[in-house]
Design a protein around this motif. Structure first.
Motif, PDB file in Angstrom:
ATOM      1  N   SER A 245       0.845  -1.175  -0.144  1.00  0.00           N
ATOM      2  CA  SER A 245      -0.019   0.064  -0.002  1.00  0.00           C
ATOM      3  C   SER A 245       0.873   1.245  -0.075  1.00  0.00           C
ATOM      4  CB  SER A 245      -1.090   0.041   1.360  1.00  0.00           C
ATOM      5  OG  SER A 245      -1.595  -1.072   1.303  1.00  0.00           O
ATOM      6  N   GLY A 246       0.555   2.250  -0.823  1.00  0.00           N
ATOM      7  CA  GLY A 246       1.244   3.298  -0.977  1.00  0.00           C
ATOM      8  C   GLY A 246       0.708   4.671  -0.677  1.00  0.00           C
ATOM      9  N   PHE A 247       1.381   5.745  -1.029  1.00  0.00           N
ATOM     10  CA  PHE A 247       0.937   7.282  -0.762  1.00  0.00           C
ATOM     11  C   PHE A 247       0.452   7.333   0.637  1.00  0.00           C
ATOM     12  CE2 PHE A 247      -0.221   6.667  -5.436  1.00  0.00           C
ATOM     13  CZ  PHE A 247       1.397   7.031  -6.007  1.00  0.00           C
ATOM     14  N   ALA A 248       1.164   7.067   1.796  1.00  0.00           N
ATOM     15  CA  ALA A 248       0.726   6.830   2.953  1.00  0.00           C
ATOM     16  C   ALA A 248       0.813   8.242   3.526  1.00  0.00           C
ATOM     17  CB  ALA A 248       1.550   6.020   3.936  1.00  0.00           C
TER      18      ALA A 248
ATOM     19  N   SER B  20      -7.376  16.467  13.463  1.00  0.00           N
ATOM     20  CA  SER B  20      -7.985  15.773  12.655  1.00  0.00           C
ATOM     21  C   SER B  20      -8.542  14.343  13.170  1.00  0.00           C
ATOM     22  CB  SER B  20      -7.130  15.619  11.374  1.00  0.00           C
ATOM     23  OG  SER B  20      -5.853  14.912  11.728  1.00  0.00           O
ATOM     24  N   ILE B  21      -7.824  13.874  14.219  1.00  0.00           N
ATOM     25  CA  ILE B  21      -8.405  12.576  14.720  1.00  0.00           C
ATOM     26  C   ILE B  21      -8.676  12.690  16.070  1.00  0.00           C
ATOM     27  CG2 ILE B  21      -7.509  10.057  14.830  1.00  0.00           C
ATOM     28  CD1 ILE B  21      -5.029  10.704  12.850  1.00  0.00           C
ATOM     29  N   GLU B  22      -9.961  12.822  16.303  1.00  0.00           N
ATOM     30  CA  GLU B  22     -10.579  13.027  17.633  1.00  0.00           C
ATOM     31  C   GLU B  22     -10.054  12.318  18.622  1.00  0.00           C
ATOM     32  OE1 GLU B  22     -14.708  13.562  17.481  1.00  0.00           O
ATOM     33  OE2 GLU B  22     -14.753  15.160  15.909  1.00  0.00           O
TER      34      GLU B  22
ATOM     35  N   PRO C 288      -3.466  12.271   9.486  1.00  0.00           N
ATOM     36  CA  PRO C 288      -4.866  11.451   8.903  1.00  0.00           C
ATOM     37  C   PRO C 288      -4.830  10.764   7.955  1.00  0.00           C
ATOM     38  CG  PRO C 288      -4.725  13.951   8.355  1.00  0.00           C
ATOM     39  CD  PRO C 288      -3.604  13.801   9.226  1.00  0.00           C
ATOM     40  N   GLU C 289      -3.936  11.006   6.682  1.00  0.00           N
ATOM     41  CA  GLU C 289      -3.681  10.062   5.595  1.00  0.00           C
ATOM     42  C   GLU C 289      -3.097   8.710   6.188  1.00  0.00           C
ATOM     43  OE1 GLU C 289      -5.265  10.792   2.895  1.00  0.00           O
ATOM     44  OE2 GLU C 289      -6.068  12.289   3.823  1.00  0.00           O
ATOM     45  N   TYR C 290      -2.031   8.708   6.847  1.00  0.00           N
ATOM     46  CA  TYR C 290      -1.381   7.756   7.313  1.00  0.00           C
ATOM     47  C   TYR C 290      -2.230   6.827   8.233  1.00  0.00           C
ATOM     48  CZ  TYR C 290       2.594   5.100   9.788  1.00  0.00           C
ATOM     49  OH  TYR C 290       3.222   4.025  10.255  1.00  0.00           O
ATOM     50  N   PHE C 291      -3.152   7.461   8.959  1.00  0.00           N
ATOM     51  CA  PHE C 291      -4.256   6.829   9.793  1.00  0.00           C
ATOM     52  C   PHE C 291      -5.135   6.078   9.053  1.00  0.00           C
ATOM     53  CE2 PHE C 291      -8.379   6.955  12.034  1.00  0.00           C
ATOM     54  CZ  PHE C 291      -8.022   6.540  13.187  1.00  0.00           C
ATOM     55  N   LYS C 292      -5.532   6.598   7.918  1.00  0.00           N
ATOM     56  CA  LYS C 292      -6.349   5.697   6.877  1.00  0.00           C
ATOM     57  C   LYS C 292      -5.839   4.457   6.536  1.00  0.00           C
ATOM     58  CE  LYS C 292      -8.899   9.797   5.286  1.00  0.00           C
ATOM     59  NZ  LYS C 292      -8.942  10.764   4.054  1.00  0.00           N
ATOM     60  N   GLY C 293      -4.567   4.665   6.006  1.00  0.00           N
ATOM     61  CA  GLY C 293      -3.661   3.436   5.630  1.00  0.00           C
ATOM     62  C   GLY C 293      -3.512   2.374   6.757  1.00  0.00           C
ATOM     63  N   LEU C 294      -3.346   2.922   7.887  1.00  0.00           N
ATOM     64  CA  LEU C 294      -3.200   1.796   8.863  1.00  0.00           C
ATOM     65  C   LEU C 294      -4.397   1.177   9.147  1.00  0.00           C
ATOM     66  CD1 LEU C 294      -0.883   3.923  11.283  1.00  0.00           C
ATOM     67  CD2 LEU C 294      -0.214   1.930  10.222  1.00  0.00           C
ATOM     68  N   LYS C 295      -5.428   1.922   9.141  1.00  0.00           N
ATOM     69  CA  LYS C 295      -6.945   1.488   9.535  1.00  0.00           C
ATOM     70  C   LYS C 295      -7.140   0.262   8.565  1.00  0.00           C
ATOM     71  CE  LYS C 295      -9.188   2.140  12.660  1.00  0.00           C
ATOM     72  NZ  LYS C 295      -9.375   1.718  13.824  1.00  0.00           N
TER      73      LYS C 295
END
Length: 264
Positions: free
Chosen positions: A165-168, A177-179, A197-204
């Motif tokens: 997965s990329g563009f983290a 941004s992450i409550e 926040p973008e890294y958070f989405k990738g991890l989730k």
């Protein structure tokens, strides 16, 4: 219980061996922009480097000129950018701004010219290490800032079955941004930014009942996963900061060989 093992790419699966070349290119361009001899700019660079390493909590990769997203003593890229920021403070600001909007832009332009997945040197036991990990974990993946198609193509030769997965955008920090997570973790007097926040989405997207993140930079790779409750593993390299080794040694695991990943 399902399990996920996530690897950073650069500095974990690869050897970061282009520091000197990238540093030289940045200094050469700064010499051109400032119309000074290379040796004079190199001398100023070394003076600036001494200063930033004496004050490591104040320098590194910056966002909006105020948020440090990667400290100067964490990896070679933070070191170069942090040192260039000090040079910006001590007389080179006009030269940098004559072509770029920021030190980060100057470094990134030279990074693109220096770095290619065609000349990356991998760690010596990458294939056997990843295959061993795949036998233990339900999901083994690479989460990188790079273009995933390029990394996937590069990894094909090892035939490990590891997903990419990329563009983290691990460097991108957006406060508030992450409550459910704090803004920072304070470690030995330095505030390490969490809100990515973008890294958070990738991890989730890669999360399982048990999730482990392996990285070589605490701020960039491990701070957010730690705040999310994941297990964290620091891949020790010759540039690894002592403060990050102390923290991860207490809160997680420090490894110096990729083969150790399958035993976590």
């Amino acid at each position: 219980m399902s399990s996920s093992l996530i690897f950073d790419f650069d500095g974990v699966l690869t050897k970061v061996g282009m520091k000197e070349k990238l540093q030289t290119k940045c200094i050469a361009e700064l010499a051109e922009l400032s119309e000074k001899p290379f040796d004079e700019v190199l001398k100023d660079y070394n003076i600036a480097k001494e200063h930033v390493f004496a004050n490591p909590t104040k320098f590194g990769l910056m966002q909006d000129n105020k948020i440090i997203v990667d400290f100067v003593d964490e990896d070679p890229f933070g070191e170069i950018i942090g040192t260039m920021h000090r040079m910006e403070e001590t007389g080179y600001n006009k030269a940098i701004k004559s072509r770029y909007g920021s030190v980060e832009a100057l470094q990134y332009n030279n990074f693109k010219q220096t770095y290619s997945h065609d000349n990356v040197e991998m760690v010596h036991n990458i294939a056997e290490s990843l295959k061993a990990a795949c036998e233990v974990f339900d999901l083994v993946s690479i989460l990188t800032n790079s273009d995933p198609s390029k990394v996937s193509k590069f990894m094909e030769k090892y035939n490990t079955g590891v997903s990419v997965s990329g563009f983290a955008m691990k460097h991108y920090v957006k406060p508030h941004s992450i409550e459910e997570l704090p803004e920072y973790i304070n470690i030995e007097g330095r505030n390490v930014a969490i809100q990515r926040p973008e890294y958070f989405k990738g991890l989730k997207a890669l999360e399982k009942d048990r999730t482990i993140m392996i990285g070589d930079s605490f701020s960039i790779d491990l701070a957010l996963p730690f705040a999310m409750g994941y297990e964290i593993v620091l891949k020790e390299n010759d540039y690894t900061a002592n403060w990050s080794k102390r923290f991860v040694g207490e809160k997680g695991t420090v490894i110096n060989d990729l083969m150790q990943a399958s035993k976590l």
